[in-house]
Design an enzyme around this catalytic site. Sequence first.
Site, PDB file in Angstrom:
ATOM      1  N   HIS A 173      -3.589  36.345 -10.683  1.00 12.35           N
ATOM      2  CA  HIS A 173      -3.097  34.940 -10.595  1.00 12.35           C
ATOM      3  C   HIS A 173      -4.345  34.072  -9.979  1.00 12.35           C
ATOM      4  CE1 HIS A 173       0.016  31.705 -12.039  1.00 12.35           C
ATOM      5  NE2 HIS A 173      -0.932  31.131 -10.675  1.00 12.35           N
ATOM      6  N   GLU A 174      -4.043  34.156  -8.926  1.00  9.93           N
ATOM      7  CA  GLU A 174      -5.228  33.370  -7.807  1.00  9.93           C
ATOM      8  C   GLU A 174      -6.651  33.500  -8.269  1.00  9.93           C
ATOM      9  OE1 GLU A 174      -4.080  30.865  -6.430  1.00  9.93           O
ATOM     10  OE2 GLU A 174      -1.657  31.476  -6.527  1.00  9.93           O
ATOM     11  N   GLY A 231      -0.987   2.312   7.004  1.00  7.78           N
ATOM     12  CA  GLY A 231      -1.152   1.518   8.253  1.00  7.78           C
ATOM     13  C   GLY A 231      -0.464   0.049   8.142  1.00  7.78           C
ATOM     14  N   LYS A 232       0.467  -0.207   7.272  1.00  7.10           N
ATOM     15  CA  LYS A 232       1.032  -1.598   7.009  1.00  7.10           C
ATOM     16  C   LYS A 232       1.989  -2.075   8.460  1.00  7.10           C
ATOM     17  CE  LYS A 232       3.490  -0.182   3.530  1.00  7.10           C
ATOM     18  NZ  LYS A 232       2.863   1.304   3.287  1.00  7.10           N
ATOM     19  N   HIS A 244      -7.450  31.544 -11.292  1.00  5.22           N
ATOM     20  CA  HIS A 244      -7.472  30.275 -11.232  1.00  5.22           C
ATOM     21  C   HIS A 244      -9.135  29.982 -10.613  1.00  5.22           C
ATOM     22  CE1 HIS A 244      -3.551  28.534 -11.588  1.00  5.22           C
ATOM     23  NE2 HIS A 244      -3.165  29.209 -10.953  1.00  5.22           N
ATOM     24  N   GLY A 277       0.769  -1.173  -0.190  1.00  4.60           N
ATOM     25  CA  GLY A 277       0.030  -0.009  -0.080  1.00  4.60           C
ATOM     26  C   GLY A 277       0.889   1.143  -0.094  1.00  4.60           C
ATOM     27  N   PRO A 278       0.162   2.421  -0.340  1.00  8.85           N
ATOM     28  CA  PRO A 278       0.832   3.533  -0.547  1.00  8.85           C
ATOM     29  C   PRO A 278       1.641   4.090   1.126  1.00  8.85           C
ATOM     30  CG  PRO A 278      -1.164   3.941  -1.303  1.00  8.85           C
ATOM     31  CD  PRO A 278      -1.278   2.534  -0.782  1.00  8.85           C
ATOM     32  N   PRO A 279       2.594   4.747   1.216  1.00  8.76           N
ATOM     33  CA  PRO A 279       3.021   5.130   2.606  1.00  8.76           C
ATOM     34  C   PRO A 279       1.911   5.723   3.637  1.00  8.76           C
ATOM     35  CG  PRO A 279       4.645   5.897   0.928  1.00  8.76           C
ATOM     36  CD  PRO A 279       2.986   5.690   0.175  1.00  8.76           C
ATOM     37  N   GLY A 280       1.879   5.272   4.812  1.00  6.89           N
ATOM     38  CA  GLY A 280       1.075   5.846   5.719  1.00  6.89           C
ATOM     39  C   GLY A 280      -0.378   5.479   5.797  1.00  6.89           C
TER      40      GLY A 280
END
Length: 656
Positions: A467-468, A249-250, A471, A244-247
Site C-alpha cells: 500500500h505505501e 501568534g495573536k 503511494h 488568523g489560524p490557531p497558533g
Amino acid sequence: MKQPSNTEDKKGLKEDKIQKPPSGGSGFNWLYLLLLAFLLLFTFFSNPTTTTKEISWAFIQDSLITQNKIQKIIVVNKEYAEIFLTPEDTNNERNKDFSEKWFQLARAPEYSITIGSVDNFESKLDRAQQDITSSEKINVQYQNRGSWLGILSWLLPFGLIILFWMYMLGKLGGGGKGSNPLFNFGKSTAVLTEKGTKSPVSFNDIAGLKEAKAEVMEVVDFLKNPERYTKLGAKIPKGVMLVGPPGTGKTLMAKAVAGEAHVPFFSMSGSEFVEMFVGVGASRVRDLFKRAKEKSPSIIFIDEIDAVGRSRGKVNAFQANDERESTLNQLLTELDGFGPNTGVIVLAATNRPDVLDKALLRPGRFDRHIYLELPTKEERVEIFGVHLRPLKLSKNVDKEVLARLSPGFSGADIANICNEAALIAARKKKNKVEQEDFMEARDRVIGGMERKSKIISIKEKEIVAHHEAGHAVVSWYLEHVDSLVKVSIIPRGKSLGSAWYLPEERQIVTKSQFMDQICASLGGRVAEEIIFNEASSGALDDLEKVTKQAYSMVSYYGLDKEIGPLSFYDSSGQNERLLGKPYSEHMAQLIDKEVQNLINTAYERTRKLLTDHLTELKKLAQLLLTQEVVEKEELEELLGKRKPHYPTTPSQTVET
C-alpha cells in the site's frame, strides 16, 4: 530648621497601617466559633429538664406518695407537673452528675408528668392522699412560666445559620468591603497589568509577522507619542482585530503590546463575560470599560471574542432573550455609542471571523483588521531562531533546513517541535540537541509516536508495505505531486504506515495539480488490488481525502466542464441555517455523477501507471518489509532521480 519628627510620624502611621490586621480575618473566625460553643454549652447545661425523668401516675401513687418521698409539686402552665423529692430521698433516687453539680443554675425536679387537666390531676391526688393527715399532704404550687429557653431553642437554629454564613462570607470576601465574589459576580474579571509593569514578552520575541507587527506597533507608538499624530488631525484607532489560524501568534502579539505600551492593560477571555445569571455579561462589559476609562489611556484585550461576538442572526434565533446577545449589544454600545470612549483601545483576537457580527467589525468599532497568516519559509527561519535560543544545540543543527522541512507549520507548531526535540535528546541522555532529534520530533508532531511494539500479522504487513509502495511510486512519477521524503511501515499514531511528503508552498492549485494529488492518494488502494486482487479497509483515510477534494473541485472551484464555472461555497456562513442544499435535486445528482466520473478516471489512470511500473512497486515493497523505513536517497537508487517539474528557487529546493 529640620523637622524629622513629621517624617517619623508619617512612617509610623504607614507601619501601623501595614501591621494592622485586615478585618474579617482569623480573629473574627475564632470569635464565631467561641460564641457558637458557648451557646451550645449554655443551652445544654442550663436546661433544668436535662436530668428530669418522665413518669406515669401509677408510679407516683404506688412508689412516691405511699412512701412519703414527695416534698412538693409545681404545676407549670396547667400542662405538666414537676415533682421534687425530699432532700433525704434525692440521692437515693438518682446520682448527681458533673453538669448538675457545677453548671446547674437552679434545682431541677427529679420527675415530671403531663397532667392533661388541672381538675383531673387534683382529684387523683386527693384520692391518693385520703388516708394522710392534712399536715402531711403534698404542697402543690401553680406557676405560669414564659420559657426563655424555649425561645432560645427556637432562635438557636437561625442563629447558627447566620453565624455560618457570616463565617463563609468572611472567608470568601477576605473581609474587605465590596470584595466578596458572591456580590461581585457582575464585576469584570479582567486581569490588570499596571503601567510600568515589566512584561516577559516584547516585540523582539515575535518572529516574522512583520506587517502585522508594524501595524500594532503604530498603535503603541500613538499611546507613547500622541502629539505626533494629533497635530495632523489623526485619531487613535478605537479597535484592532487580530485574525488568523490557531497558533499564529495573536495572543503573543497582545502580550507584547502589554509589555511595550506602558499603559494599563486589561486582558480577559470572551467566555468570561457569559455566566448562568441573566444580565451578568452586560454588567461585566460596563464595569470593564468603566475601569478602563478611569485609567485612560488604556488598552483592553478580549481573547476569543467570537464567544460573545457571534452574529445575532444565527445564534439562538428562536429565543426571545439570549444572554450572549445582550452582552454583544452592550459591547457594541461601549465601543461606539453615545458615551465617550476617549483613550481606550480595544484589542480582540479570533480565528473565526466568519461568525462575527457585522456591526462589530465595522469601522468606528474595530478600525483595523490585522490578518496573521501561516509563516513563510523566511519567517519560519526567524521563528526557529527565537525558540532555539534556550536550547543547547549541536553544531549540526541547521535552522534553514528545519524551516524548509516544516511548510504549513504555525509558530505554536514550531515551538512544540523544539520542545519535543529537547525532550527526545534528554530521553537519549545526550548533552546537546542534534539535527536528528528535530527530525524525529517533526515526525512525531505530524504522525504521532512510533508504536514498534504493535504486533501485526505477516499478511497485514505485506498489505501495508505494498500500500505505501503504491503511494510512493505513483507520487514519484506524477508531475504535480509534492516531493517524497521517505516511506515507512512502522505504526505511528492510528496509521500502520505512512508516506512523508514535502508540500510546496502554493497559494493557488490548478486542476492538473488536483488530479495528480487524487491519483497519488489512490495509489495505495490500486496497489492492493493489483498485487492481491482485492482491496482492504486500510485506504479509508485516502478515500475520504479523495472524495472531499473531488467535491471541492466540482462544487466549489468550478473545475468541472459539465457543471461549469459555478461555486456553491458560502464564505459568509449564512447557509449554515438552511436544512437543505443551496441547489436543486437535479444539480445534486449531476454533481454526484461528475464526482464519481472524476474519481473513476483518476483510479484508472493510477492503475495504468502502477501496471507500467510493477517491477519498481514490488522491489520497493520488499525493501520496506526488510528495513521498514526507506529514505529519499534509497528511493532515488530504486526509482531513479526525480526530475524537478517546477522552476525551483532556493526556498523551494528540497534537500535532505
